[in-house]
Each structure stands twice: as C-alpha cells, then as structure tokens.
Design a protein around this motif. Structure first.
Motif, short mmCIF file in Angstrom:
data_model
loop_
_atom_site.label_atom_id
_atom_site.label_comp_id
_atom_site.label_asym_id
_atom_site.label_seq_id
_atom_site.Cartn_x
_atom_site.Cartn_y
_atom_site.Cartn_z
N SER A 78 0.85 -1.20 0.00
CA SER A 78 0.00 0.00 0.00
C SER A 78 0.87 1.24 0.00
O SER A 78 0.47 2.30 -0.49
CB SER A 78 -0.87 0.06 1.26
OG SER A 78 -1.52 -1.15 1.47
N ASP A 177 -8.14 4.10 4.15
CA ASP A 177 -7.21 2.98 4.25
C ASP A 177 -7.91 1.84 4.99
O ASP A 177 -8.16 1.93 6.19
CB ASP A 177 -5.94 3.43 4.98
CG ASP A 177 -4.85 2.36 4.95
OD1 ASP A 177 -5.17 1.17 4.75
OD2 ASP A 177 -3.68 2.72 5.17
N TYR A 180 -7.32 -3.20 7.42
CA TYR A 180 -7.85 -4.17 8.39
C TYR A 180 -9.32 -4.51 8.16
O TYR A 180 -9.96 -5.07 9.05
CB TYR A 180 -7.64 -3.62 9.81
CG TYR A 180 -6.17 -3.39 10.10
CD1 TYR A 180 -5.33 -4.45 10.41
CD2 TYR A 180 -5.61 -2.11 9.99
CE1 TYR A 180 -3.98 -4.24 10.63
CE2 TYR A 180 -4.26 -1.90 10.21
CZ TYR A 180 -3.45 -2.98 10.53
OH TYR A 180 -2.11 -2.78 10.74
N THR A 204 -4.89 -4.36 1.34
CA THR A 204 -3.56 -4.96 1.26
C THR A 204 -3.61 -6.49 1.37
O THR A 204 -4.57 -7.02 1.95
CB THR A 204 -2.65 -4.40 2.37
OG1 THR A 204 -1.36 -4.99 2.27
CG2 THR A 204 -3.21 -4.69 3.75
N SER A 206 -1.21 -7.81 3.01
CA SER A 206 -0.27 -7.98 4.12
C SER A 206 -0.89 -8.48 5.42
O SER A 206 -0.18 -8.92 6.30
CB SER A 206 0.44 -6.66 4.42
OG SER A 206 1.20 -6.23 3.32
N LYS A 207 -2.21 -8.39 5.58
CA LYS A 207 -2.80 -8.72 6.87
C LYS A 207 -3.62 -9.99 6.77
O LYS A 207 -3.11 -11.06 6.98
CB LYS A 207 -3.61 -7.53 7.38
CG LYS A 207 -2.84 -6.18 7.35
CD LYS A 207 -1.80 -6.06 8.44
CE LYS A 207 -0.66 -5.11 8.15
NZ LYS A 207 -0.97 -3.70 8.02
N ARG A 215 4.73 -7.91 -0.47
CA ARG A 215 4.56 -6.49 -0.75
C ARG A 215 3.55 -6.29 -1.89
O ARG A 215 3.92 -6.04 -3.03
CB ARG A 215 5.90 -5.78 -1.10
CG ARG A 215 7.05 -6.04 -0.19
CD ARG A 215 6.73 -5.70 1.24
NE ARG A 215 6.26 -4.35 1.38
CZ ARG A 215 5.11 -4.01 1.99
NH1 ARG A 215 4.34 -4.93 2.54
NH2 ARG A 215 4.75 -2.76 2.07
#
Ligand SMILES: *Cc1c(COP(=O)(O)O)cnc(C)c1O
Length: 345
Positions: A78, A177, A180, A204, A206-207, A215
């Motif tokens: 992000s 954003d 989450y 993302t 990533s979580k 990435r």
C-alpha cells in the motif's frame, strides 16, 4: 465531485506526461519468438518480464471485490499507492494534506518525502472523527484527506456518517485505508466507489491474506484516478512471482476466511483475559487484528515482555495513546504466552 473537478486536482505535469511504454505494452497478442525486450532467451523460469498491468490478477480480484478491473491499481505494498497519490495530486512546497491523528505513520513520512505540508487534526478521545475540526482545517491547497478505518493504532472503525460527510463536502481526494477491513464488522467502502469520484480505498495482502512478505497493496478508485496512478507507476512494479502467489491465494479464499474467523475469536478472548489483569486499565474496542491496551507503566511492561521473548508495540509516546501498547492478535498459543508473561510481571 464531478470528474472534471477531480481532473483539475491532478498535477499539470502528470496530466500532460506520456508514460514509459514498455516492450510488453507495445505488443499484445500471440507470438512464439520474443525478441522485443532484450531478455535472456534461456529459461530460468524468470527470464521474461512480468505483465505490467497484472491483468489476470485484476480480473480475479475484480470478481472477488465486486468492482471492475479498471477500478483496481496494484502497488508494491500500500505504501507505493500512498506515495503515488502524493505525486499525482500534490505539488511539492505548495499543497497540503490533512491527517487525523493518531494514525498510521506512512502518510506523514510519504508527505515529508514529497515535501507536502501536513495538517494534523486530532481524533476524539474515543479515536473517532471530529468533522468540524477536519472541515475547519481544510484550505484551498488541501489535496488529500487520509482516513484509516479500522484505524491503526486504535483498532476502531471511524463512524460511517463522519466519513460520508467528509467525502461529500471535501473538494479533494479522500483516501480510506482499509488495511484491516477483513477483520471488521462492516462492509468495505468499495460499495460506494461509483457514488464518489474523489474516493480512493486502500487494501492490502499484508494482513488477512497472510502475505506481508510479498509487498502487494491494492487501491480502488474511479477508472480516471486508476489511470493516473498507472501512468506514473514504475512499469513492472509487481513482479511475476508476487502475481503468481497472489493468484494462488485468491484461488483459496476459504483459507483466508478461516484465519480471519480464528483471529477474531482470539481477539475476543484476548480482550476478555487482558481486561481481567490488574495492571490493565482499558482495552479499546477493535475491528482489526490487534488490540490497543492502556496499561500501568507501559514502557516497563514492554521491556519486561521483551525479556521474556514477547515483542509488542509501545505506542506510549503517540498522541492520545499515553501508556498504551499495541498488541497483535497471534495464535492461541502465542496469546497464551503473552498473557502468562503479563501475569508474571
Ligand atoms: C499494515 C498497514 C498497511 C499495509 O501496508 P503494506 O504496504 O500493504 O504492507 C496499510 N495501512 C495501514 C494502516 C496498515 O496498518
């Protein structure tokens, strides 16, 4: 905002520039002999450049998210999307952005790298939006407002009403954003994409998807904003291995769903157990995969946890987070280790 109004926010040099045209841009179709990109012809599995537009990945993501491929930008995390938004909409030394605090630190760092001034506006004492404070601080050079929901480091969702008022009234770009959002009890703002031309939603891998190492970040916005981001991104910003592994993950969304369910169940358990500890003053309500915990002598607790091999994030020095630790929800076993270490202190 109308599309023309959004267009007028784009930096002139960006609007006018012709993007780099890669070999993979100039040829599309079926061929068997590729002598156009100065690649090494001997196969390593990685000797060819990847798809610069990540078409397959966007097609699959579009189905999953209920948007069109033209609504999707993919970035090297992000963080890349955040940086490109600054470069697309903010003239260094002239424009400014508004950031409700406390929140994710990258907006500020990216602003500073791009020489863009920051208007910090405090969230309320329950970490929600203060609409009047936000609108009072906006001026004619304010280009972007960053809203993080669920917010990092507090974990709460910002009120939908407050967000909608800002998106409706602000003559600039509103970034929501949603790193989450998979852990939250409300749907994504992607449902409102077609209503607002000035909306950018970040998500993302990533979580919830468990792929922080890859990435890979997503931005959802109007086709016009996406076309601007695509124009200024490095041509091959998402490598082929990342595209391949993301496709594999998207083929089994039930795995991600199970992880999310387990993390949410552990979040609830951890919240209850932490609340029982004498040293804990407050556990903030979380719609994310972490808990913000107000605890006596936070710094000391942080250091003693470290001695026991448990690392959490000390947020004591952050605005409104006096004596607060941010604790990621781990596996059941890890959370037990955390609780035992805290009890032993
Ligand atoms: C973790 C996080 C991200 C993810 O960033 P990536 O660069 O995609 O790993 C984005 N925003 C917030 C608020 C986060 O906490």
């Amino acid at each position: 905002m109308t599309l023309d109004q959004v267009k007028s926010l784009v930096r002139k040099n960006v609007l006018q520039l012709s993007p780099y045209s890669s070999a993979r841009d100039e040829f599309e179709g079926n061929a068997s002999v590729f002598l156009d990109a100065n690649e090494n012809p001997f196969s390593t599995g990685y000797n060819r450049y990847p798809d610069p537009h990540q078409k397959e990945l966007k097609k699959r993501l579009a189905e999953l998210k209920g948007v069109a491929p033209e609504n999707i930008f993919l970035g090297n995390g992000s963080d890349e999307a955040i940086d490109l938004l600054f470069r697309a909409f903010c003239q260094p030394g002239l424009h400014n952005v508004l950031i409700p605090q406390p929140t994710y630190g990258m907006y500020k760092v990216s602003a500073e790298i791009n020489e863009v001034a920051i208007k910090n506006v405090p969230l309320t004492d329950v970490f929600d939006l203060n609409f009047d404070a936000v609108s009072k601080n906006v001026d004619s050079n304010t280009r972007i407002i960053f809203l993080c929901s669920p917010n990092n480091p507090s974990g709460n969702l910002l009120s939908a009403n407050g967000i909608e008022r800002i998106v409706n009234s602000f003559n600039g770009i509103v970034v929501i954003d949603e790193a989450y959002i998979d852990f939250a009890s409300t749907p994504s703002w992607t449902e409102k994409l077609s209503t607002f031309n000035n909306l950018v939603i970040l998500q993302t891998f990533s979580k919830a998807w468990g792929l922080a190492n890859l990435r890979l970040g997503m931005a959802f916005a109007s086709p016009f904003i996406i076309s601007i981001l695509n124009k200024i991104k490095p041509p091959y910003n998402i490598n082929g291995l990342t595209q391949k592994i993301a496709m594999e993950a998207l083929a089994k969304p039930e795995q991600t769903k199970r992880w999310v369910e387990e993390i949410i169940a552990e979040r609830k358990r951890l919240e209850e157990k932490l609340t029982e500890l004498a040293s804990v003053e407050k556990v903030f309500r979380s719609d994310a995969n972490f808990l913000l915990v107000k605890i006596q002598e936070a710094r000391k607790q942080y250091e003693r946890l470290l001695e026991r091999g448990v690392v959490v994030r000390d947020r004591s020095n952050v605005q409104l987070c006096d004596n607060c630790l941010r604790i990621t929800v781990g596996t059941h076993v890890e959370n037990e280790q955390l609780l035992n270490a805290l009890k032993a202190l």
